[in-house]
Design a protein around this motif. Structure first.
Motif, PDB file in Angstrom:
ATOM      1  N   ALA A 133      -6.891  -2.814  -1.242  1.00 20.76           N
ATOM      2  CA  ALA A 133      -6.131  -1.609  -0.838  1.00 20.76           C
ATOM      3  C   ALA A 133      -6.203  -0.715  -1.745  1.00 20.76           C
ATOM      4  O   ALA A 133      -6.092   0.663  -1.620  1.00 20.76           O
ATOM      5  CB  ALA A 133      -5.067  -2.260  -0.322  1.00 20.76           C
ATOM      6  N   VAL A 134      -6.056  -1.072  -3.224  1.00 20.19           N
ATOM      7  CA  VAL A 134      -5.853  -0.028  -4.331  1.00 20.19           C
ATOM      8  C   VAL A 134      -7.528  -0.019  -4.759  1.00 20.19           C
ATOM      9  O   VAL A 134      -7.223   0.735  -5.866  1.00 20.19           O
ATOM     10  CB  VAL A 134      -4.807  -0.669  -5.205  1.00 20.19           C
ATOM     11  N   GLY A 135      -8.081  -0.353  -4.418  1.00 24.58           N
ATOM     12  CA  GLY A 135      -9.688   0.155  -4.649  1.00 24.58           C
ATOM     13  C   GLY A 135     -10.342  -0.934  -5.968  1.00 24.58           C
ATOM     14  O   GLY A 135     -11.162  -0.421  -6.692  1.00 24.58           O
ATOM     15  N   LEU A 136      -9.657  -2.096  -6.191  1.00 23.93           N
ATOM     16  CA  LEU A 136      -9.937  -2.867  -7.405  1.00 23.93           C
ATOM     17  C   LEU A 136     -10.398  -4.463  -6.709  1.00 23.93           C
ATOM     18  O   LEU A 136     -10.243  -5.282  -7.435  1.00 23.93           O
ATOM     19  CB  LEU A 136      -8.640  -3.089  -7.802  1.00 23.93           C
ATOM     20  N   GLY A 137     -11.338  -4.279  -5.591  1.00 24.11           N
ATOM     21  CA  GLY A 137     -11.620  -5.529  -4.947  1.00 24.11           C
ATOM     22  C   GLY A 137     -12.697  -6.122  -5.785  1.00 24.11           C
ATOM     23  O   GLY A 137     -12.928  -7.449  -5.847  1.00 24.11           O
ATOM     24  N   ASP A 138     -13.305  -5.043  -6.779  1.00 27.51           N
ATOM     25  CA  ASP A 138     -14.455  -5.935  -7.966  1.00 27.51           C
ATOM     26  C   ASP A 138     -13.790  -6.325  -8.955  1.00 27.51           C
ATOM     27  O   ASP A 138     -14.332  -6.370 -10.103  1.00 27.51           O
ATOM     28  CB  ASP A 138     -15.517  -4.688  -7.808  1.00 27.51           C
ATOM     29  N   ARG A 139     -12.617  -6.276  -9.005  1.00 24.95           N
ATOM     30  CA  ARG A 139     -11.904  -6.459 -10.461  1.00 24.95           C
ATOM     31  C   ARG A 139     -10.888  -7.494 -10.580  1.00 24.95           C
ATOM     32  O   ARG A 139      -9.803  -7.694 -11.477  1.00 24.95           O
ATOM     33  CB  ARG A 139     -10.748  -5.112 -11.201  1.00 24.95           C
ATOM     34  N   LEU A 140     -11.073  -8.601  -9.438  1.00 26.04           N
ATOM     35  CA  LEU A 140     -10.161  -9.657  -9.332  1.00 26.04           C
ATOM     36  C   LEU A 140      -9.787 -10.409 -10.409  1.00 26.04           C
ATOM     37  O   LEU A 140      -8.684 -10.765 -10.817  1.00 26.04           O
ATOM     38  CB  LEU A 140     -10.608 -10.363  -8.235  1.00 26.04           C
ATOM     39  N   THR A 141     -11.024 -10.829 -11.167  1.00 30.19           N
ATOM     40  CA  THR A 141     -10.938 -11.874 -12.262  1.00 30.19           C
ATOM     41  C   THR A 141     -10.476 -11.283 -13.560  1.00 30.19           C
ATOM     42  O   THR A 141     -10.700 -11.773 -14.749  1.00 30.19           O
ATOM     43  CB  THR A 141     -11.928 -12.756 -12.367  1.00 30.19           C
ATOM     44  N   THR A 174       3.156   7.775 -13.612  1.00 29.89           N
ATOM     45  CA  THR A 174       1.926   8.407 -14.339  1.00 29.89           C
ATOM     46  C   THR A 174       2.142   8.530 -15.772  1.00 29.89           C
ATOM     47  O   THR A 174       1.373   9.098 -16.327  1.00 29.89           O
ATOM     48  CB  THR A 174       1.634   9.507 -13.456  1.00 29.89           C
ATOM     49  N   GLY A 175       3.363   8.068 -16.147  1.00 30.94           N
ATOM     50  CA  GLY A 175       3.815   8.647 -17.714  1.00 30.94           C
ATOM     51  C   GLY A 175       2.770   8.280 -18.505  1.00 30.94           C
ATOM     52  O   GLY A 175       2.800   8.935 -19.602  1.00 30.94           O
ATOM     53  N   ASN A 176       2.251   7.008 -18.570  1.00 36.00           N
ATOM     54  CA  ASN A 176       1.380   6.420 -19.464  1.00 36.00           C
ATOM     55  C   ASN A 176      -0.105   6.621 -19.282  1.00 36.00           C
ATOM     56  O   ASN A 176      -1.064   6.083 -19.719  1.00 36.00           O
ATOM     57  CB  ASN A 176       1.587   4.972 -19.701  1.00 36.00           C
ATOM     58  N   LEU A 177      -0.463   7.772 -18.201  1.00 34.64           N
ATOM     59  CA  LEU A 177      -1.952   7.748 -17.789  1.00 34.64           C
ATOM     60  C   LEU A 177      -2.337   9.287 -18.300  1.00 34.64           C
ATOM     61  O   LEU A 177      -1.344  10.005 -18.132  1.00 34.64           O
ATOM     62  CB  LEU A 177      -2.040   7.534 -16.288  1.00 34.64           C
ATOM     63  N   ASP A 178      -3.748   9.500 -18.495  1.00 31.83           N
ATOM     64  CA  ASP A 178      -4.189  10.832 -18.464  1.00 31.83           C
ATOM     65  C   ASP A 178      -4.213  11.414 -17.136  1.00 31.83           C
ATOM     66  O   ASP A 178      -3.638  10.895 -16.163  1.00 31.83           O
ATOM     67  CB  ASP A 178      -5.645  10.520 -19.156  1.00 31.83           C
ATOM     68  N   SER A 179      -4.420  12.795 -17.145  1.00 30.97           N
ATOM     69  CA  SER A 179      -4.224  13.539 -15.877  1.00 30.97           C
ATOM     70  C   SER A 179      -4.935  13.158 -14.851  1.00 30.97           C
ATOM     71  O   SER A 179      -4.668  12.969 -13.828  1.00 30.97           O
ATOM     72  CB  SER A 179      -4.331  15.056 -16.258  1.00 30.97           C
ATOM     73  N   THR A 180      -6.404  12.620 -15.162  1.00 27.49           N
ATOM     74  CA  THR A 180      -7.284  12.241 -13.967  1.00 27.49           C
ATOM     75  C   THR A 180      -6.417  10.975 -13.223  1.00 27.49           C
ATOM     76  O   THR A 180      -6.544  10.947 -12.164  1.00 27.49           O
ATOM     77  CB  THR A 180      -8.598  12.007 -14.551  1.00 27.49           C
ATOM     78  N   SER A 181      -6.502   9.947 -14.219  1.00 26.93           N
ATOM     79  CA  SER A 181      -5.694   8.732 -13.665  1.00 26.93           C
ATOM     80  C   SER A 181      -4.384   8.779 -13.123  1.00 26.93           C
ATOM     81  O   SER A 181      -4.052   8.515 -11.899  1.00 26.93           O
ATOM     82  CB  SER A 181      -5.744   7.688 -14.648  1.00 26.93           C
ATOM     83  N   GLY A 182      -3.622   9.869 -13.348  1.00 22.14           N
ATOM     84  CA  GLY A 182      -2.498  10.204 -13.091  1.00 22.14           C
ATOM     85  C   GLY A 182      -2.413  10.823 -11.540  1.00 22.14           C
ATOM     86  O   GLY A 182      -2.000  10.512 -10.529  1.00 22.14           O
ATOM     87  N   SER A 183      -3.535  11.570 -11.309  1.00 22.38           N
ATOM     88  CA  SER A 183      -3.799  12.250 -10.126  1.00 22.38           C
ATOM     89  C   SER A 183      -4.080  11.159  -9.000  1.00 22.38           C
ATOM     90  O   SER A 183      -3.602  11.372  -8.020  1.00 22.38           O
ATOM     91  CB  SER A 183      -4.851  13.268 -10.015  1.00 22.38           C
ATOM     92  N   GLU A 184      -5.120  10.254  -9.590  1.00 25.33           N
ATOM     93  CA  GLU A 184      -5.667   9.136  -8.713  1.00 25.33           C
ATOM     94  C   GLU A 184      -4.416   8.308  -8.103  1.00 25.33           C
ATOM     95  O   GLU A 184      -4.230   7.969  -7.101  1.00 25.33           O
ATOM     96  CB  GLU A 184      -6.463   8.261  -9.395  1.00 25.33           C
ATOM     97  N   ILE A 185      -3.316   8.018  -9.187  1.00 23.56           N
ATOM     98  CA  ILE A 185      -2.468   7.177  -8.667  1.00 23.56           C
ATOM     99  C   ILE A 185      -1.553   7.944  -7.896  1.00 23.56           C
ATOM    100  O   ILE A 185      -0.830   7.308  -6.696  1.00 23.56           O
ATOM    101  CB  ILE A 185      -1.644   6.893  -9.794  1.00 23.56           C
ATOM    102  N   LYS A 186      -1.247   9.201  -8.063  1.00 28.88           N
ATOM    103  CA  LYS A 186      -0.476   9.999  -7.103  1.00 28.88           C
ATOM    104  C   LYS A 186      -1.117   9.927  -5.885  1.00 28.88           C
ATOM    105  O   LYS A 186      -0.320   9.710  -4.553  1.00 28.88           O
ATOM    106  CB  LYS A 186      -0.258  11.423  -7.313  1.00 28.88           C
ATOM    107  N   LYS A 187      -2.254  10.088  -5.607  1.00 25.00           N
ATOM    108  CA  LYS A 187      -3.231  10.105  -4.238  1.00 25.00           C
ATOM    109  C   LYS A 187      -2.909   8.827  -3.728  1.00 25.00           C
ATOM    110  O   LYS A 187      -2.700   8.639  -2.481  1.00 25.00           O
ATOM    111  CB  LYS A 187      -4.350  10.513  -4.653  1.00 25.00           C
ATOM    112  N   LEU A 188      -2.871   7.679  -4.566  1.00 22.61           N
ATOM    113  CA  LEU A 188      -2.953   6.216  -3.932  1.00 22.61           C
ATOM    114  C   LEU A 188      -1.503   6.007  -3.280  1.00 22.61           C
ATOM    115  O   LEU A 188      -1.455   5.446  -2.283  1.00 22.61           O
ATOM    116  CB  LEU A 188      -3.219   5.342  -5.031  1.00 22.61           C
TER     117      LEU A 188
END
Lengths: 231, 794
Positions: A133-141, A174-188
């Protein structure tokens, strides 16, 4: 609005810390409510009491006085074990520094709240769905040190979601993230709110993050200075 | 006070748990080193000094009665420094509980004791018709009481007790200290009243301490000549040089073990200190970053933390130095009373204190130097950016991959297992500490089992249930006839004993030999044969020698002839076999009873009888009653009974000395285990402290206090179990080594190595409980913190 329609209702909440011989009044009678499906931001300058308030709402600490109802239950007077149950089943935390367990995979991190909830069946499946659901289906392990900051925060969000909590409580997400990652988290976070009606309480000092909220509570000197409705 | 020193003290006191742990680790380490070093240095010294102070005899001769005239002549022999006369009598006395017990009486010389002196502990020396008792006597009688004694004739006498003495010579001759009867001391002038002649039968001689062993032998030959010239015969010659305390073997064993333990304890305390220091500095990194950020130089930081460590050292030394010496004095008082030697009063042993100071000052600095240098080198940015949750290096750990594969283990347990392996250096040090403690503990039981094997071996030569000694020979047939009607006696077997000398090829007396005569068909001896055979019916001049002969005369073999000087004549014997006895260096031989009696002129007579009880007596555990009945029976009939004892009592007393050693070992093992458990508590506390934030996260996502505690306890128990596995492996060589040291010290040689499951099982239980206890405190601390506090923890 009745008590039953509010996910969170705080009444005249105070918190006093004893620092040596000095009493620090971190909260001085805070009252507000959060509705089901609402996105609420709590803002304020340093020392305004927003972290203390988040600790109270997240059942991480107990108030000195006042009442706190979560889904109609007076949680401010529960014992430690009951509070652990509330944290596990009704609240999902997203921290600024992600706070993932370093020696556990993404899947294991997300599975942990299910384990504490005593769920024995389909734990892996549920955790996997949350990560998808958060788009990490390929990062399970993958372990935290193998993921980017944005990905780690996604894992933290999946961990917060996995028990279908009443609220998600995000502290400077988003305090520890760059702006792109921060935006992605906000959107999520917004997507989650729109798709599942998840109630979000975001503690932040960043006005851009607060923009995703429908309502903003401004704190100053341990009191609600004002409320602002954005949408 | 300068701000940086204020910071040092604030840091010291800031985290009280850590402060206490570091001080405790250091203190326990230094305490162990100090106590063991003090023990090692003083134990041998105390025993030798104490024994020297009583002026022990170098030579003892048992002869026909003599008086002061012979003493004067012996004193004039070249090389003799002094000579004393002594009488030893065997009586019975009534103890405080109304039971008759055996007592050996030493009659003090007419003109005062100069050799083998007893030391007054309480009261005064006796006058005519009075008595002193040995301090270790097992009775409620004391100074001012009266003791009732029974003489061999059956006459009973009341003697007032005037004093209590310590007699360090008990066990010097014949039997070991632990199987010796109680001792009493009367004056020479009391002898006629006690139905004994006014004469001595033991001649004690001291020689010039500068003489060599050969020269002492020569002096001994000259003394023998003087005695024989006086027309007296000698039944036994005992060369007691080098004059060592009768229980010196135990002390040598203990000092050997102390040396081993001392080495261990230095390592163990080193590990503890290293663990504490590295953890301490891991937490100081951020402060160092801040200090550097505001302009502190590397030199200043190093200086500051050196003082920081020095304060820990000084506190630990202030506690451990006075306590370690006192603890040893307390232990020494216990061992000296059990092993009958005089331990010194409390005093600081300079070398032990010096060792504590050196280790206390250097070891923590050494342990801290690497973390200090590393921390002082770290960049400001790096230092202040460290967070409470450990940053992992990339690449998965092999063990983590392995644990991932373990099926059926739930996630929190898996996390606990992984946490265990997270700090490998610390884990290894903790495991070493705990495993060594465990191995010592397990080895103690194996050593005890090995020693017991030896005692059991001796028991094979004492298979009868009761042994009765008369002070003279009685016709064998008469005793057999009397006992045949005695209810509870199955059979009786005579024994004879003679002291003789082995004659070498030059015709000189080379060794003192204890000759035992037994019926060749005896079923009460199960000999352990090394070579050849045991005595057979029909044997006459056949002789079986113990292992001491093989050690001293390796060329001797079955079929050879040896000459022994018995009853004033030389007799040739044919060696038919060699047997294994208890491995000491005494020369012991078995010969056919009838032939020995023929040589000594005591045909069909014996002074010792071995009695076998009926199966009913054994089944109903009535051997002690039988002992009392037999004793009374013969005394009532006018026989002169010296002593009547049960074999079980003899064996029980023989194990007393071994129990003392086992107690000593257990105390030491307990101490090492304590060091280990403090090490484990420290490790767990540090692990938990470093994961404070992580624990906060777990609680934030719903883990209860019980779940957090469970995880920490699993981690501690896992370390405990791992240490148990290592301890069981290490215990084997360690047990062998310790058994070797002790067996050689006590028995003179190493026999069978025995392993018992007891130690392994008990340690399993103890380490399980210890690990849990060691984990509970940090776990409780972890659960006690509010989540707000732990998430704020950096």
């Amino acid at each position: 609005m009745t008590l039953q329609d509010d996910v969170i209702q705080v009444e005249n909440l105070t918190k006093v810390y004893q620092m040596g011989e000095i009493e620090v009044h971190a909260l001085r009678g805070v009252s507000f409510s959060v509705h089901q499906g609402e996105v609420l931001a709590i803002m304020g300058p340093s020392g305004s009491g927003k972290s203390t308030l988040m600790n109270m709402i997240g059942c991480l600490d107990v108030p000195t006085s006042g009442n706190y109802f979560l889904e109609g239950e007076l949680v401010s007077e529960l014992d430690e074990d009951r509070l652990a149950l509330v944290r596990n089943q009704k609240i999902g935390f997203v921290f600024q520094k992600f706070n993932l367990l370093p020696r556990a995979t993404a899947l294991a991190n997300v599975e942990l709240p299910l384990r504490y909830a005593g769920i024995t069946n389909d734990r892996s499946e549920l955790a996997k769905k949350a990560l998808e659901a958060v788009g990490l289906g390929d990062r399970l392990t993958h372990q935290p040190n193998e993921l980017s900051g944005g990905q780690q925060q996604r894992v933290a969000i999946a961990r917060a979601l996995v028990n279908n909590p009443a609220i998600i409580l995000a502290d400077e997400p988003t305090g520890n993230l760059d702006s792109t990652s921060g935006s992605e988290i906000k959107k999520l976070l917004l997507d989650l709110n729109h798709s599942d009606g998840t109630t979000l309480v975001i503690v932040t000092h960043d006005p851009e993050v607060a923009q995703i909220a429908q309502r903003v509570i401004h704190l100053r000197d341990g009191q609600v200075e004002r409320e602002e409705v954005l949408a | 006070m300068r701000p940086r020193w204020r910071k040092v003290f604030a840091d010291l006191w800031g985290n009280k748990t850590r402060f206490v742990l570091v001080v405790l680790s250091l203190t326990v380490g230094l305490f162990t080193v100090g106590m063991i070093a003090a023990g090692y240095i003083s134990i041998l010294e105390d025993m030798q000094n104490g024994y020297d102070s009583i002026n022990p005899a170098d030579l003892r001769y048992i002869t026909d009665p003599f008086d002061t005239e012979l003493l004067e002549r012996v004193r004039r022999v070249d090389g003799v420094t002094d000579a004393d006369g002594e009488v030893r009598l065997n009586w019975q006395f009534m103890d405080g509980e109304g039971e008759w017990k055996n007592m050996t009486i030493r009659v003090l010389p007419e003109d005062g004791q100069t050799i083998d002196r007893v030391e007054l502990q309480e009261g005064a020396y006796p006058e005519n018709r009075e008595i002193m008792l040995d301090i270790h006597i097992d009775t409620q009688l004391g100074v001012g009481d009266t003791v009732l004694v029974q003489l061999p004739s059956g006459t009973q006498k009341q003697l007032p007790i005037t004093g209590i003495v310590q007699d360090q010579t008990i066990g010097e001759i014949a039997t070991s200290y632990f199987v010796a009867p109680s001792f009493g001391y009367v004056t020479y002038e009391s002898l006629p009243w006690l139905e004994e002649p006014l004469s001595y039968d033991n001649l004690l001689v001291t020689v010039d301490p500068n003489l060599s062993a050969d020269e002492i032998d020569q002096v001994s030959q000259n003394v023998i000549r003087v005695i024989e010239q006086s027309g007296r015969s000698i039944s036994s010659v005992m060369n007691l040089t080098p004059t060592a305390h009768p229980n010196a073997g135990y002390i040598t064993a203990m000092s050997g073990l102390l040396a081993l333990l001392g080495t261990f304890s230095v390592f163990l305390s080193g590990f503890l200190v290293f663990n504490s220091m590295t953890s301490l500095f891991a937490q100081q990194v951020q402060f160092i970053g801040i200090m550097k950020g505001i302009g502190a130089q590397r030199k200043t930081i190093i200086q500051m933390y050196t003082v920081f460590i020095l304060i820990f050292s000084l506190i630990a030394m202030a506690i451990s130095i006075p306590t370690a010496g006192r603890a040893w004095t307390g232990l020494a008082a216990f061992f000296s009373s059990r092993l009958n030697y005089a331990s010194s009063e409390f005093h600081y042993v300079p070398l032990a204190v010096g060792l504590q100071i050196v280790i206390g000052l250097i070891l923590p600095q050494l342990a801290g130097i690497m973390p200090i240098l590393r921390a002082s080198k770290i960049s400001v940015q790096e230092a202040i950016s460290q967070t409470g949750i450990e940053v992992e290096s990339t690449g998965k750990d092999k063990k983590e991959k392995q644990t991932k594969k373990i099926k059926g283990i739930s996630r929190p347990e898996l996390i606990a297992i992984r946490n265990t392996f997270r700090r490998k250096g610390r884990l290894i040090l903790t495991l070493i500490t705990l495993s060594l403690g465990g191995a010592m503990f397990i080895a103690t039981f194996n050593v005890r089992a090995s020693l017991q094997t030896y005692v059991d071996r001796v028991a094979k030569y004492l298979l009868a249930d009761v042994s009765i000694n008369f002070d003279r020979n009685y016709p064998i047939q008469e005793i057999e006839m009397l006992t045949s009607t005695f209810l509870g006696i199955e059979s009786v077997e005579p024994r004879a004993m003679a002291y003789c000398q082995l004659i070498d090829e030059n015709g000189d007396a080379a060794e003192n030999v204890e000759m035992l005569g037994a019926p060749p068909e005896s079923t009460l001896i199960e000999p352990i044969l090394i070579r050849g055979r045991w005595l057979m019916p029909g044997d006459e001049k056949a002789i079986v020698l113990n292992e001491a002969f093989l050690a001293e005369y390796p060329d001797l073999d079955v079929g050879d002839t040896i000459t022994l000087y018995v009853n004033r004549r030389e007799v040739d014997w044919t060696i038919v076999g060699f047997f294994q006895f208890i491995g000491n260096d005494s020369f012991i031989v078995y010969v056919p009873l009838d032939y020995l009696n023929a040589v000594t002129g005591n045909i069909n007579q014996a002074s010792n009888f071995q009695i076998v009880a009926t199966p009913e007596v054994i089944e109903n555990e009535q051997v002690d009653e039988l002992v009392a009945q037999v004793d009374t029976f013969f005394r009532d009939k006018g026989f002169h009974v010296n002593s009547t004892t049960s074999s079980a009592d003899t064996a029980g007393n023989a194990t007393l000395g071994l129990d003392t050693l086992t107690t000593f070992l257990l105390i030491m093992a307990g101490l090492i285990a304590l060091v280990g458990s403090i090490g484990l508590t420290g490790t767990m506390s540090m692990n938990v402290m470093e994961r404070t934030r992580e624990i906060g996260v777990m609680r934030a996502i719903g883990a209860t206090d019980a779940q957090v505690m469970r995880q920490v306890i699993i981690e501690g128990t896992l370390i405990g179990l791992m240490s148990w596995v290592i301890a069981t492996i290490v215990a084997f060589p360690l047990s062998y080594f310790m058994s070797y040291i002790i067996n050689v010290s006590i028995f003179g040689m190493f026999g069978d190595f025995t392993v018992t499951a007891t130690g392994f099982l008990i340690w399993f239980g103890i380490v399980g409980v210890l690990s849990m206890i060691a984990s509970i405190m940090p776990a409780r601390n972890a659960a006690k913190l509010t989540i707000r506090e732990v998430l704020a923890y950096e």
